[in-house]
Motif scaffolding. Structure first.
Motif, PDB file in Angstrom:
ATOM      1  N   ALA A 170     -14.998 -17.848  41.076  1.00 37.34           N
ATOM      2  CA  ALA A 170     -15.464 -16.921  40.042  1.00 37.34           C
ATOM      3  C   ALA A 170     -16.987 -16.944  40.069  1.00 37.34           C
ATOM      4  N   ILE A 171     -17.606 -15.762  40.030  1.00 43.01           N
ATOM      5  CA  ILE A 171     -19.062 -15.663  40.087  1.00 43.01           C
ATOM      6  C   ILE A 171     -19.563 -14.965  38.830  1.00 43.01           C
ATOM      7  N   ASN A 172     -20.444 -15.635  38.110  1.00 41.33           N
ATOM      8  CA  ASN A 172     -21.052 -15.064  36.910  1.00 41.33           C
ATOM      9  C   ASN A 172     -22.311 -14.314  37.341  1.00 41.33           C
ATOM     10  N   THR A 173     -22.224 -12.993  37.411  1.00 42.84           N
ATOM     11  CA  THR A 173     -23.348 -12.191  37.905  1.00 42.84           C
ATOM     12  C   THR A 173     -24.551 -12.238  36.965  1.00 42.84           C
ATOM     13  N   ALA A 174     -24.317 -12.522  35.688  1.00 42.57           N
ATOM     14  CA  ALA A 174     -25.437 -12.623  34.755  1.00 42.57           C
ATOM     15  C   ALA A 174     -26.315 -13.835  35.057  1.00 42.57           C
ATOM     16  N   ARG A 175     -25.756 -14.805  35.756  1.00 47.32           N
ATOM     17  CA  ARG A 175     -26.516 -16.007  36.104  1.00 47.32           C
ATOM     18  C   ARG A 175     -27.209 -15.901  37.461  1.00 47.32           C
ATOM     19  N   CYS A 176     -26.819 -14.917  38.277  1.00 44.70           N
ATOM     20  CA  CYS A 176     -27.381 -14.817  39.625  1.00 44.70           C
ATOM     21  C   CYS A 176     -28.823 -14.323  39.558  1.00 44.70           C
ATOM     22  N   ILE A 177     -29.726 -15.061  40.214  1.00 45.88           N
ATOM     23  CA  ILE A 177     -31.147 -14.707  40.198  1.00 45.88           C
ATOM     24  C   ILE A 177     -31.641 -14.300  41.592  1.00 45.88           C
ATOM     25  N   ASP A 178     -30.750 -14.057  42.523  1.00 49.03           N
ATOM     26  CA  ASP A 178     -31.104 -13.613  43.872  1.00 49.03           C
ATOM     27  C   ASP A 178     -32.011 -14.611  44.594  1.00 49.03           C
ATOM     28  N   CYS A 179     -31.784 -15.894  44.366  1.00 47.84           N
ATOM     29  CA  CYS A 179     -32.615 -16.910  45.012  1.00 47.84           C
ATOM     30  C   CYS A 179     -32.189 -17.161  46.454  1.00 47.84           C
ATOM     31  N   MET A 180     -30.988 -16.688  46.826  1.00 48.74           N
ATOM     32  CA  MET A 180     -30.447 -16.818  48.174  1.00 48.74           C
ATOM     33  C   MET A 180     -30.110 -18.259  48.541  1.00 48.74           C
ATOM     34  N   ILE A 190     -13.050  -6.943  39.685  1.00 53.30           N
ATOM     35  CA  ILE A 190     -12.487  -7.109  41.019  1.00 53.30           C
ATOM     36  C   ILE A 190     -13.082  -6.018  41.898  1.00 53.30           C
ATOM     37  N   LEU A 191     -13.711  -6.389  42.980  1.00 53.54           N
ATOM     38  CA  LEU A 191     -14.320  -5.386  43.854  1.00 53.54           C
ATOM     39  C   LEU A 191     -13.255  -4.547  44.551  1.00 53.54           C
ATOM     40  N   LEU A 192     -13.437  -3.236  44.510  1.00 51.07           N
ATOM     41  CA  LEU A 192     -12.547  -2.288  45.196  1.00 51.07           C
ATOM     42  C   LEU A 192     -11.080  -2.592  44.902  1.00 51.07           C
ATOM     43  N   GLU A 193     -10.784  -2.729  43.618  1.00 55.88           N
ATOM     44  CA  GLU A 193      -9.431  -3.091  43.203  1.00 55.88           C
ATOM     45  C   GLU A 193      -8.398  -2.072  43.684  1.00 55.88           C
ATOM     46  N   ASP A 194      -8.831  -0.817  43.836  1.00 55.94           N
ATOM     47  CA  ASP A 194      -7.915   0.239  44.252  1.00 55.94           C
ATOM     48  C   ASP A 194      -7.425   0.064  45.691  1.00 55.94           C
ATOM     49  N   LYS A 195      -8.058  -0.811  46.466  1.00 55.53           N
ATOM     50  CA  LYS A 195      -7.638  -1.029  47.853  1.00 55.53           C
ATOM     51  C   LYS A 195      -6.382  -1.897  47.950  1.00 55.53           C
ATOM     52  N   GLY A 196      -6.023  -2.555  46.869  1.00 50.35           N
ATOM     53  CA  GLY A 196      -4.789  -3.345  46.852  1.00 50.35           C
ATOM     54  C   GLY A 196      -4.866  -4.654  47.615  1.00 50.35           C
ATOM     55  N   THR A 197      -6.072  -5.138  47.886  1.00 56.76           N
ATOM     56  CA  THR A 197      -6.210  -6.373  48.657  1.00 56.76           C
ATOM     57  C   THR A 197      -6.102  -7.631  47.789  1.00 56.76           C
ATOM     58  N   ARG A 198      -6.222  -7.478  46.500  1.00 59.14           N
ATOM     59  CA  ARG A 198      -6.094  -8.577  45.534  1.00 59.14           C
ATOM     60  C   ARG A 198      -7.011  -9.778  45.870  1.00 59.14           C
ATOM     61  N   PRO A 199      -8.321  -9.580  45.768  1.00 55.65           N
ATOM     62  CA  PRO A 199      -9.265 -10.650  46.108  1.00 55.65           C
ATOM     63  C   PRO A 199      -9.101 -11.892  45.240  1.00 55.65           C
ATOM     64  N   GLN A 200      -9.354 -13.050  45.823  1.00 57.35           N
ATOM     65  CA  GLN A 200      -9.374 -14.308  45.109  1.00 57.35           C
ATOM     66  C   GLN A 200     -10.807 -14.731  44.746  1.00 57.35           C
ATOM     67  N   VAL A 201     -11.752 -13.849  45.033  1.00 60.55           N
ATOM     68  CA  VAL A 201     -13.112 -13.969  44.512  1.00 60.55           C
ATOM     69  C   VAL A 201     -13.257 -12.871  43.464  1.00 60.55           C
ATOM     70  N   PHE A 202     -13.718 -13.237  42.281  1.00 56.13           N
ATOM     71  CA  PHE A 202     -13.881 -12.233  41.227  1.00 56.13           C
ATOM     72  C   PHE A 202     -15.154 -12.528  40.454  1.00 56.13           C
ATOM     73  N   TYR A 203     -15.565 -11.571  39.624  1.00 58.85           N
ATOM     74  CA  TYR A 203     -16.865 -11.609  38.981  1.00 58.85           C
ATOM     75  C   TYR A 203     -16.725 -11.542  37.476  1.00 58.85           C
ATOM     76  N   VAL A 204     -17.496 -12.370  36.788  1.00 60.29           N
ATOM     77  CA  VAL A 204     -17.568 -12.331  35.324  1.00 60.29           C
ATOM     78  C   VAL A 204     -19.032 -12.160  34.951  1.00 60.29           C
ATOM     79  N   SER A 205     -19.284 -11.665  33.746  1.00 61.17           N
ATOM     80  CA  SER A 205     -20.681 -11.499  33.322  1.00 61.17           C
ATOM     81  C   SER A 205     -20.781 -11.746  31.824  1.00 61.17           C
TER      82      SER A 205
END
Length: 205
Positions: free
Chosen positions: A7-17, A190-205
Motif C-alpha cells: 500500500a502506498i500513501n501518495t500524500a506522503r510521497c515527496i519524489d525523493c527517489m 487501484i490503477l486502471l481498475e477497468d483492465k481487470g488485472t486486480r493489482p496487489q499494489v494499491f494507493y491510499v491518500s
C-alpha cells in the motif's frame, strides 16, 4: 494462501527517489534502467507540474510492477517465463525468457524494462544482494517485490528505505496485517481498475 502486497500513501510521497535508488542498488539494476520509478501525474515531463505559475500543483505517483492477481503479462508469455509464485508475486524465470517482449506490450502499467544491450553498471561490477540473479542481454526485467528479502521475511528495500514511511508491505490474505486493514478501511485507488488485472499494489491518500 499468501498474497504479498504494498500500500502506498501518495500524500506522503515527496519524489525523493529513494525507493528507485534503493531498488536499483538492492537488485543490481543496470545503468539507464529503473524497476521502480516516480511519475508526476498530469505533467508533460517527469519533473513537471500541473497548472500555470504561480498556481502550480504536483502529485507524485510511485510506479512499479503491480503484482496483479490476474496478470496480463503472464497470459501472453509463450514460454511460461512469467509466472505467479506461491506468495502471490509475479516473477520472471530468466532462463525461460526469450526476449519476445509480449509481456512488455501486454502490461498496462508499463512496468517492464528490456535489456537491449549488454548491461552496463557504474561502478563496473555487480552490486547489491548477491542472491539476486544477474540478468543477461535479451531478457525482461521488473520489480520482484525483492524476492530474496521477502522470502526471508524482510520487507522490500523500497519499503525499508522510504524516509516518509509512505509504503506498507504485508499479506493481503492475513486479515490482521496492516496492509489488509488499509485495504478494508481506507478509500483506495487501484490503477486502471477497468483492465481487470486486480493489482496487489494499491494507493491510499
Amino acid at each position: 494462501m499468501t498474497k504479498l502486497a504494498i500500500a502506498i500513501n501518495t500524500a506522503r510521497c515527496i519524489d525523493c527517489m529513494t525507493c528507485s535508488n534503493a531498488c536499483k542498488m538492492q537488485n543490481n539494476v543496470p545503468s539507464g534502467m529503473l524497476w521502480n520509478r516516480v511519475i508526476t501525474e498530469g505533467a508533460d515531463s517527469v519533473n513537471g507540474a500541473v497548472g500555470s505559475y504561480p498556481n502550480l500543483t504536483r502529485t507524485f505517483l510511485p510506479l512499479a510492477c503491480q503484482h496483479c492477481e490476474n496478470p496480463a503479462c503472464e497470459k501472453v508469455c509463450p514460454t511460461g517465463a512469467t509466472y505467479k509464485d506461491d506468495k502471490g508475486r509475479v516473477e520472471i524465470d530468466y532462463d525461460k525468457c526469450i526476449g519476445c517482449r509480449m509481456c512488455m506490450a501486454a502490461c498496462p502499467y508499463n512496468a517492464r524494462v528490456f535489456n537491449w544491450a549488454e548491461p552496463v553498471r557504474d561502478p563496473d561490477f555487480n552490486y547489491g544482494d548477491p542472491r539476486v540473479p544477474v540478468r543477461p542481454r535479451g531478457v525482461m526485467e521488473k520489480c520482484t517485490l525483492c524476492k530474496e528479502r521477502t522470502d526471508d521475511g524482510d520487507v522490500p528495500m523500497c519499503v525499508a528505505c522510504c524516509p516518509t514511511k509512505a509504503r506498507v508491505f504485508g499479506d493481503l490474505d492475513d486479515p490482521g496485517s496492516e496492509v489488509s486493514r488499509l485495504r478494508r478501511e481506507k478509500s483506495v485507488r487501484i490503477l486502471l481498475e477497468d483492465k481487470g488485472t486486480r493489482p496487489q499494489v494499491f494507493y491510499v491518500s
